[in-house]
Design a protein around this motif. Structure first.
Motif, PDB file in Angstrom:
ATOM      1  N   ILE A   1     -44.352 127.627 -50.016  1.00 22.52           N
ATOM      2  CA  ILE A   1     -43.794 126.099 -51.353  1.00 22.52           C
ATOM      3  C   ILE A   1     -44.184 124.861 -50.449  1.00 22.52           C
ATOM      4  O   ILE A   1     -44.996 124.703 -49.549  1.00 22.52           O
ATOM      5  N   PHE A   2     -45.487 124.745 -51.242  1.00 24.57           N
ATOM      6  CA  PHE A   2     -46.181 123.042 -50.373  1.00 24.57           C
ATOM      7  C   PHE A   2     -46.066 122.048 -51.629  1.00 24.57           C
ATOM      8  O   PHE A   2     -45.085 122.409 -52.770  1.00 24.57           O
ATOM      9  N   THR A   3     -45.294 121.248 -50.287  1.00 23.71           N
ATOM     10  CA  THR A   3     -43.910 120.394 -50.810  1.00 23.71           C
ATOM     11  C   THR A   3     -44.574 119.338 -51.175  1.00 23.71           C
ATOM     12  O   THR A   3     -43.317 118.260 -51.645  1.00 23.71           O
ATOM     13  N   GLY A   4     -45.714 119.473 -51.704  1.00 21.48           N
ATOM     14  CA  GLY A   4     -46.359 118.037 -51.996  1.00 21.48           C
ATOM     15  C   GLY A   4     -47.046 116.864 -51.078  1.00 21.48           C
ATOM     16  O   GLY A   4     -47.226 117.190 -50.053  1.00 21.48           O
TER      17      GLY A   4
ATOM     18  N   LEU B   1     -47.077 119.874 -45.785  1.00 21.52           N
ATOM     19  CA  LEU B   1     -46.217 120.523 -45.913  1.00 21.52           C
ATOM     20  C   LEU B   1     -45.638 121.658 -46.122  1.00 21.52           C
ATOM     21  O   LEU B   1     -45.177 122.109 -47.529  1.00 21.52           O
ATOM     22  N   VAL B   2     -46.073 123.018 -45.491  1.00 19.20           N
ATOM     23  CA  VAL B   2     -45.530 124.431 -46.378  1.00 19.20           C
ATOM     24  C   VAL B   2     -44.737 125.138 -45.573  1.00 19.20           C
ATOM     25  O   VAL B   2     -44.665 125.117 -44.272  1.00 19.20           O
ATOM     26  N   VAL B   3     -43.276 125.423 -46.635  1.00 22.57           N
ATOM     27  CA  VAL B   3     -42.598 126.017 -46.566  1.00 22.57           C
ATOM     28  C   VAL B   3     -42.891 128.085 -46.531  1.00 22.57           C
ATOM     29  O   VAL B   3     -42.792 127.877 -47.283  1.00 22.57           O
TER      30      VAL B   3
ATOM     31  N   ALA C   1     -46.408 125.423 -42.213  1.00 19.40           N
ATOM     32  CA  ALA C   1     -47.484 125.433 -41.957  1.00 19.40           C
ATOM     33  C   ALA C   1     -47.959 124.170 -42.610  1.00 19.40           C
ATOM     34  O   ALA C   1     -46.710 123.632 -42.754  1.00 19.40           O
ATOM     35  N   ILE C   2     -49.112 123.918 -41.762  1.00 19.07           N
ATOM     36  CA  ILE C   2     -49.727 122.802 -42.337  1.00 19.07           C
ATOM     37  C   ILE C   2     -50.516 123.512 -43.894  1.00 19.07           C
ATOM     38  O   ILE C   2     -51.467 124.366 -43.497  1.00 19.07           O
ATOM     39  N   GLY C   3     -50.912 122.627 -45.002  1.00 21.91           N
ATOM     40  CA  GLY C   3     -51.444 123.307 -45.683  1.00 21.91           C
ATOM     41  C   GLY C   3     -52.169 122.090 -46.481  1.00 21.91           C
ATOM     42  O   GLY C   3     -52.351 121.117 -46.261  1.00 21.91           O
TER      43      GLY C   3
ATOM     44  N   VAL D   1     -65.359 117.758 -42.684  1.00 20.64           N
ATOM     45  CA  VAL D   1     -64.743 117.966 -42.063  1.00 20.64           C
ATOM     46  C   VAL D   1     -63.475 117.482 -42.462  1.00 20.64           C
ATOM     47  O   VAL D   1     -63.450 115.919 -42.040  1.00 20.64           O
ATOM     48  N   LEU D   2     -62.399 118.044 -42.496  1.00 19.07           N
ATOM     49  CA  LEU D   2     -61.179 117.933 -43.097  1.00 19.07           C
ATOM     50  C   LEU D   2     -59.941 117.909 -41.914  1.00 19.07           C
ATOM     51  O   LEU D   2     -60.270 119.271 -41.456  1.00 19.07           O
ATOM     52  N   GLU D   3     -59.175 117.288 -41.216  1.00 18.59           N
ATOM     53  CA  GLU D   3     -58.099 117.121 -40.265  1.00 18.59           C
ATOM     54  C   GLU D   3     -57.226 116.776 -40.757  1.00 18.59           C
ATOM     55  O   GLU D   3     -56.899 116.065 -40.860  1.00 18.59           O
ATOM     56  N   GLY D   4     -56.345 118.092 -40.959  1.00 26.20           N
ATOM     57  CA  GLY D   4     -54.947 117.433 -40.948  1.00 26.20           C
ATOM     58  C   GLY D   4     -53.643 117.651 -40.322  1.00 26.20           C
ATOM     59  O   GLY D   4     -53.766 118.605 -39.884  1.00 26.20           O
ATOM     60  N   THR D   5     -53.081 116.728 -40.269  1.00 26.78           N
ATOM     61  CA  THR D   5     -52.058 116.852 -39.350  1.00 26.78           C
ATOM     62  C   THR D   5     -50.609 116.732 -39.731  1.00 26.78           C
ATOM     63  O   THR D   5     -50.145 115.972 -40.663  1.00 26.78           O
ATOM     64  N   VAL D   6     -49.357 117.873 -39.488  1.00 26.09           N
ATOM     65  CA  VAL D   6     -47.954 117.639 -39.184  1.00 26.09           C
ATOM     66  C   VAL D   6     -46.996 117.193 -38.436  1.00 26.09           C
ATOM     67  O   VAL D   6     -47.119 118.914 -37.311  1.00 26.09           O
ATOM     68  N   ALA D   7     -46.897 116.515 -38.177  1.00 22.71           N
ATOM     69  CA  ALA D   7     -45.650 116.166 -36.381  1.00 22.71           C
ATOM     70  C   ALA D   7     -45.325 117.435 -36.498  1.00 22.71           C
ATOM     71  O   ALA D   7     -44.229 118.129 -36.573  1.00 22.71           O
ATOM     72  N   GLY D   8     -45.655 118.288 -34.759  1.00 26.06           N
ATOM     73  CA  GLY D   8     -44.800 119.437 -34.377  1.00 26.06           C
ATOM     74  C   GLY D   8     -45.500 120.215 -35.218  1.00 26.06           C
ATOM     75  O   GLY D   8     -45.367 121.472 -34.473  1.00 26.06           O
TER      76      GLY D   8
END
Length: 230
Positions: free
Chosen positions: A198-201, A84-86, A108-110, A214-221
């Motif tokens: 800020i990349f949060t970990g 998760l990026v802030v 954002a997603i990072g 191919v990478l697919e990353g998700t964060v809810a919302g």
């Protein structure tokens, strides 16, 4: 102001709904999920620590698009880390955790892409490991979602799949140091600026990728970040 050379275009990330978010600095939090800390050989709630990437390490990916990342030189062990990026909209120093949401512009997603072999070698030698973390295109990122639309993100699934197979899965509620605590600690060491990211970990399950993956990353919302390794 008169520059003696033409300055490069500032790094920026697209914003959902239009416009761009200018990038000032990129901070990253190390080992901020317990299971990831364990897989890296550490345990417990250690004090948070940070490293930086150059602003132009950003590889901005538009909503619905597939970003293309070149496999970087010098490494044979490129790892993925979904985060998760802030995005900071209002700067400040010594920000209290309770006040941190007032400084967040959006999320954002990072991906914190890592040349793990180079990072490991630098660690063995007791040297800085910027070469493992701060290389070109090492920070793929999807569009920024305004906090006015998402609300404060404190829980929700975060996942990463490679070629359709899930590798990383966690929940934002599992952050050892949550977003507000991270901003509080970070702002004691640096005066945060508008445009800071800020990349949060990252959760457990980090691993290697190769050209063609191919990478697919998700964060809810926040939708999906899709990146192809060339």
């Amino acid at each position: 102001m008169s520059f003696v050379i033409t300055p490069p275009r500032p790094a920026a990330v697209p914003v959902v709904g239009g416009g761009e978010f200018p990038v000032t600095r990129i901070y990253c939090v190390g080992r901020n999920y317990a299971e990831h800390a364990q897989e890296m050989g550490f345990t417990g709630r250690e004090p948070p620590f940070f490293f930086l990437k150059p602003a132009d390490a950003v590889l901005a990916v538009a909503d619905g698009a597939t970003g293309e990342m070149d496999y970087p030189p010098l490494t044979k062990n490129l790892h993925h880390e979904i985060e998760l990026v802030v995005a900071i909209g209002t700067g400040g120093r010594s920000i209290a955790a309770a006040d941190a949401p007032k400084h967040i512009w959006g999320y954002a997603i990072g991906l914190d892409m890592t040349r793990r072999d180079l990072q490991g070698e630098m660690k063995k030698q007791g040297r800085p490991w910027c070469i493992g973390k701060g290389f070109d295109q090492s920070a793929p990122i999807g569009p920024v979602h305004p906090i006015t639309k998402t609300g404060e993100l404190t829980r929700g699934a975060i996942t990463l799949s490679v070629n359709g197979a899930q590798r990383q899965k966690g929940d934002l509620s599992e952050l050892i140091w949550n977003v507000n605590e991270t901003i509080e600690t970070l702002s004691q060491a640096w005066a945060l600026q508008p445009g800071d990211l800020i990349f949060t970990g990252t959760p457990a399950g980090v691993g290697a990728v190769v050209s063609g993956d191919v990478l697919e990353g998700t964060v809810a919302g926040l939708g999906t970040l899709r990146v192809a390794i060339r």
